[in-house]
Design a protein around this motif. Structure first.
Motif, PDB file in Angstrom:
ATOM      1  N   ASP A 187      -5.514  18.322  39.786  1.00  0.00           N
ATOM      2  CA  ASP A 187      -4.983  18.814  41.051  1.00  0.00           C
ATOM      3  C   ASP A 187      -3.786  17.945  41.437  1.00  0.00           C
ATOM      4  N   THR A 188      -2.635  18.588  41.593  1.00  0.00           N
ATOM      5  CA  THR A 188      -1.399  17.827  41.835  1.00  0.00           C
ATOM      6  C   THR A 188      -1.172  17.482  43.305  1.00  0.00           C
ATOM      7  N   THR A 189      -2.090  17.901  44.164  1.00  0.00           N
ATOM      8  CA  THR A 189      -1.878  17.685  45.601  1.00  0.00           C
ATOM      9  C   THR A 189      -1.709  16.213  45.950  1.00  0.00           C
ATOM     10  N   GLU A 190      -2.476  15.362  45.268  1.00  0.00           N
ATOM     11  CA  GLU A 190      -2.450  13.932  45.607  1.00  0.00           C
ATOM     12  C   GLU A 190      -1.669  13.088  44.596  1.00  0.00           C
ATOM     13  N   ILE A 191      -1.043  13.723  43.608  1.00  0.00           N
ATOM     14  CA  ILE A 191      -0.343  12.957  42.570  1.00  0.00           C
ATOM     15  C   ILE A 191       1.044  12.530  43.050  1.00  0.00           C
ATOM     16  N   THR A 192       1.402  11.296  42.736  1.00  0.00           N
ATOM     17  CA  THR A 192       2.729  10.751  43.038  1.00  0.00           C
ATOM     18  C   THR A 192       3.250  10.052  41.790  1.00  0.00           C
ATOM     19  N   ASP A 193       4.509   9.601  41.840  1.00  0.00           N
ATOM     20  CA  ASP A 193       5.059   8.830  40.724  1.00  0.00           C
ATOM     21  C   ASP A 193       4.224   7.571  40.471  1.00  0.00           C
ATOM     22  N   ALA A 194       3.670   7.014  41.538  1.00  0.00           N
ATOM     23  CA  ALA A 194       2.936   5.749  41.418  1.00  0.00           C
ATOM     24  C   ALA A 194       1.587   5.906  40.719  1.00  0.00           C
ATOM     25  N   ASN A 195       0.928   7.053  40.923  1.00  0.00           N
ATOM     26  CA  ASN A 195      -0.410   7.195  40.342  1.00  0.00           C
ATOM     27  C   ASN A 195      -0.504   8.243  39.233  1.00  0.00           C
ATOM     28  N   ALA A 196       0.628   8.810  38.830  1.00  0.00           N
ATOM     29  CA  ALA A 196       0.614   9.859  37.797  1.00  0.00           C
ATOM     30  C   ALA A 196      -0.029   9.363  36.506  1.00  0.00           C
ATOM     31  N   ALA A 197       0.260   8.133  36.123  1.00  0.00           N
ATOM     32  CA  ALA A 197      -0.287   7.581  34.876  1.00  0.00           C
ATOM     33  C   ALA A 197      -1.808   7.528  34.908  1.00  0.00           C
ATOM     34  N   ASP A 198      -2.375   7.250  36.093  1.00  0.00           N
ATOM     35  CA  ASP A 198      -3.835   7.183  36.210  1.00  0.00           C
ATOM     36  C   ASP A 198      -4.470   8.540  35.912  1.00  0.00           C
ATOM     37  N   HIS A 199      -3.792   9.606  36.305  1.00  0.00           N
ATOM     38  CA  HIS A 199      -4.328  10.958  36.115  1.00  0.00           C
ATOM     39  C   HIS A 199      -4.025  11.517  34.719  1.00  0.00           C
ATOM     40  N   LEU A 200      -2.932  11.059  34.112  1.00  0.00           N
ATOM     41  CA  LEU A 200      -2.441  11.701  32.892  1.00  0.00           C
ATOM     42  C   LEU A 200      -2.580  10.852  31.632  1.00  0.00           C
ATOM     43  N   ALA A 201      -3.033   9.639  31.757  1.00  0.00           N
ATOM     44  CA  ALA A 201      -3.086   8.732  30.599  1.00  0.00           C
ATOM     45  C   ALA A 201      -3.973   9.266  29.480  1.00  0.00           C
ATOM     46  N   ALA A 202      -4.989  10.053  29.817  1.00  0.00           N
ATOM     47  CA  ALA A 202      -5.958  10.499  28.809  1.00  0.00           C
ATOM     48  C   ALA A 202      -5.600  11.830  28.158  1.00  0.00           C
ATOM     49  N   GLY A 211       3.050  29.226  40.019  1.00  0.00           N
ATOM     50  CA  GLY A 211       2.426  29.160  41.337  1.00  0.00           C
ATOM     51  C   GLY A 211       3.479  29.384  42.411  1.00  0.00           C
ATOM     52  N   PHE A 212       3.025  29.414  43.645  1.00  0.00           N
ATOM     53  CA  PHE A 212       3.931  29.613  44.779  1.00  0.00           C
ATOM     54  C   PHE A 212       3.608  28.586  45.862  1.00  0.00           C
ATOM     55  N   GLY A 213       4.566  28.325  46.717  1.00  0.00           N
ATOM     56  CA  GLY A 213       4.315  27.490  47.879  1.00  0.00           C
ATOM     57  C   GLY A 213       4.573  26.008  47.655  1.00  0.00           C
ATOM     58  N   THR A 214       4.430  25.258  48.755  1.00  0.00           N
ATOM     59  CA  THR A 214       4.828  23.848  48.765  1.00  0.00           C
ATOM     60  C   THR A 214       3.721  22.889  48.325  1.00  0.00           C
ATOM     61  N   ARG A 215       2.465  23.258  48.533  1.00  0.00           N
ATOM     62  CA  ARG A 215       1.368  22.325  48.249  1.00  0.00           C
ATOM     63  C   ARG A 215       1.337  21.956  46.766  1.00  0.00           C
ATOM     64  N   GLY A 216       1.302  20.652  46.505  1.00  0.00           N
ATOM     65  CA  GLY A 216       1.236  20.167  45.132  1.00  0.00           C
ATOM     66  C   GLY A 216       2.561  20.149  44.401  1.00  0.00           C
ATOM     67  N   TRP A 217       3.653  20.564  45.061  1.00  0.00           N
ATOM     68  CA  TRP A 217       4.958  20.659  44.402  1.00  0.00           C
ATOM     69  C   TRP A 217       5.457  19.301  43.925  1.00  0.00           C
ATOM     70  N   GLU A 218       5.446  18.311  44.814  1.00  0.00           N
ATOM     71  CA  GLU A 218       5.934  16.983  44.435  1.00  0.00           C
ATOM     72  C   GLU A 218       5.052  16.358  43.344  1.00  0.00           C
ATOM     73  N   GLY A 219       3.763  16.668  43.370  1.00  0.00           N
ATOM     74  CA  GLY A 219       2.866  16.171  42.335  1.00  0.00           C
ATOM     75  C   GLY A 219       3.215  16.748  40.976  1.00  0.00           C
ATOM     76  N   LYS A 220       3.623  18.011  40.937  1.00  0.00           N
ATOM     77  CA  LYS A 220       4.033  18.633  39.673  1.00  0.00           C
ATOM     78  C   LYS A 220       5.290  17.963  39.126  1.00  0.00           C
ATOM     79  N   ILE A 221       6.220  17.648  40.020  1.00  0.00           N
ATOM     80  CA  ILE A 221       7.449  16.971  39.590  1.00  0.00           C
ATOM     81  C   ILE A 221       7.107  15.586  39.024  1.00  0.00           C
ATOM     82  N   SER A 222       6.138  14.920  39.616  1.00  0.00           N
ATOM     83  CA  SER A 222       5.711  13.614  39.098  1.00  0.00           C
ATOM     84  C   SER A 222       5.097  13.753  37.712  1.00  0.00           C
ATOM     85  N   CYS A 223       4.360  14.841  37.489  1.00  0.00           N
ATOM     86  CA  CYS A 223       3.769  15.091  36.171  1.00  0.00           C
ATOM     87  C   CYS A 223       4.857  15.321  35.124  1.00  0.00           C
ATOM     88  N   VAL A 224       5.895  16.057  35.509  1.00  0.00           N
ATOM     89  CA  VAL A 224       7.015  16.299  34.596  1.00  0.00           C
ATOM     90  C   VAL A 224       7.691  14.975  34.247  1.00  0.00           C
TER      91      VAL A 224
END
Length: 409
Positions: A187-202, A211-224
């Motif tokens: 879930d990208t709602t709580e993801i940021t540049d600072a914690n992306a590695a914690d969620h994606l390391a595995a 998708g549509f809308g603003t929720r989780g948008w910045e988290g997706k950019i952090s994943c990219v």
């Protein structure tokens, strides 16, 4: 609530005449664990209601956890007024792809041909050849030699049917490559540049879906950003394509306020926006780009090679926002390659980053056209790249080599 649909089917069958259609009634055979036997009374009543509405089933498919007994099928045959050989068990199976073999073993395929009087149109030699190809595919199921984990990053992860087509596309690719694809829902709602590695390391590969809308948008950019900076195989679909553009604009091109007008209507750097000609469109569907459309491929790019070195390919779309033409050159000057675009229009539809193991995005939805015998090339390439990353000590095919092999299947 489905009475209108049933009546429409009855009228269609009446208007087209006998032998023009075949009705298959899907029913459920109960098997209470406390009784230890199958009970068909409820299924009989369901068929009776269908008969009262003017529909005579030609075939009855009996769903059940275990194979339906001959006794239960016999009862369904009598009370449904359907020949016994057309009442078959459709019990639980380890894979949905084994269902065709189940139907074939029951002879249902040829029963349908006889009912519709189209046996003479069947080319048995061709049929046997295609069946052999299908069996080659199903024989690979549960025969995986390695395993990978793909992270699906979005905001609808609690409703996983939202991404059903993506799961199927990954399954198709994995079966062909002998690779078990595990999914990690993020879930990208709580993801940021600072914690992306914690969620994606595995994870071994990342998909940012539509998708549509603003929720989780910045988290997706952090994943990219995490995928690009750590060379994790990446596939962006629709909104995932747009997120890749914004991430690259901000962190590589230095356009710090780059954003989409879908997210911030009055943003000062609208790298993603509605094109001027789209704003004039009114009527059904509004200014959305819907349905099948051609993509013009740039020669010598990865996309061009993945799709068999053809000049264009047709894919399905469902989106409204595009890369603003004013930013295309700025992005390309920094190394982003737009390898697919709309013919005769400045609408970018595929992007890639050379130099990384696999980094692609598309405004289209390739997952919707993936098939068991024809996996979507982008999903094959992502799966192969993830496997190569996960197992560097093994001799694994490159994304392009894997896609070429699967295309010849």
């Amino acid at each position: 609530e489905n009475a209108f649909y049933i009546e429409a089917m009855r009228e269609l069958a009446y208007e087209e005449g006998p032998g023009s259609c075949s009705f298959v009634a899907l029913t459920y055979i109960l098997e209470p664990k406390t009784l230890g036997e199958q009970k068909s009374k409820a299924a009989q009543l369901g068929i009776k209601q269908l008969l009262q509405l003017g529909i005579q089933p030609d075939i009855i498919a009996c769903r059940c956890e275990n194979p339906v007994t001959e006794q239960a099928r016999q009862k369904m045959s009598v009370f449904g007024n359907v020949p016994f050989e057309r009442v078959f068990s459709m019990h639980d199976s380890a894979s949905i792809y084994s269902i065709p073999a189940m139907l074939r073993d029951c002879g249902i395929d040829f029963e349908v041909l006889r009912m519709l009087k189209i046996e003479d149109r069947t080319k048995l030699r061709h049929e046997r050849k295609e069946w052999a190809r299908w069996c080659d595919f199903t024989d690979k199921i549960d025969k995986e030699t390695h395993e990978i984990t793909i992270g699906i990053t979005g905001k609808y992860t609690s409703v996983r049917d939202s991404y059903a087509s993506i799961l199927n596309a990954l399954e198709h690719a994995g079966i062909h490559l002998g690779c078990k694809v595990d999914i990690k829902w993020i879930d990208t709602t709580e993801i940021t540049d600072a914690n992306a590695a914690d969620h994606l390391a595995a994870v071994d590969g990342i998909i940012v879906p539509g998708g549509f809308g603003t929720r989780g948008w910045e988290g997706k950019i952090s994943c990219v950003r995490y995928a690009r900076e750590n060379d994790v195989p990446y596939l962006g679909l629709c909104l995932g394509f747009q997120a890749a553009v914004i991430e690259f604009a901000r962190n590589v091109c230095g356009i710090k306020k780059a954003d989409s007008t879908e997210i911030i209507a009055d943003c000062t750097e609208p790298a993603i926006s509605i094109l001027p000609e789209q704003k004039k469109i009114e009527g059904l569907g509004g200014n959305m780009r819907l349905g099948g459309r051609e993509i013009e491929l740039k020669k010598d790019t990865l996309a061009w090679k993945l799709f068999g070195k053809t000049s264009s390919v047709r894919r399905r779309f469902r989106h409204r926002y595009e890369v603003d033409p004013e930013y295309i050159q700025k992005l390309e000057d920094k190394g982003l390659v737009f390898s697919g675009k709309a013919p005769n229009q400045p609408i970018m539809q595929i992007l890639e980053l050379p130099g990384l193991s696999f980094f692609m995005g598309t405004q289209s939805h390739p997952e919707l056209t993936s098939r068991p015998m024809r996996p979507a090339p982008m999903f094959v390439a992502l799966t192969a790249a993830a496997a190569k990353r996960k197992h560097p000590d093994k001799k694994m095919d490159t994304p392009l080599t894997a896609a070429e092999k699967v295309a010849k299947f």
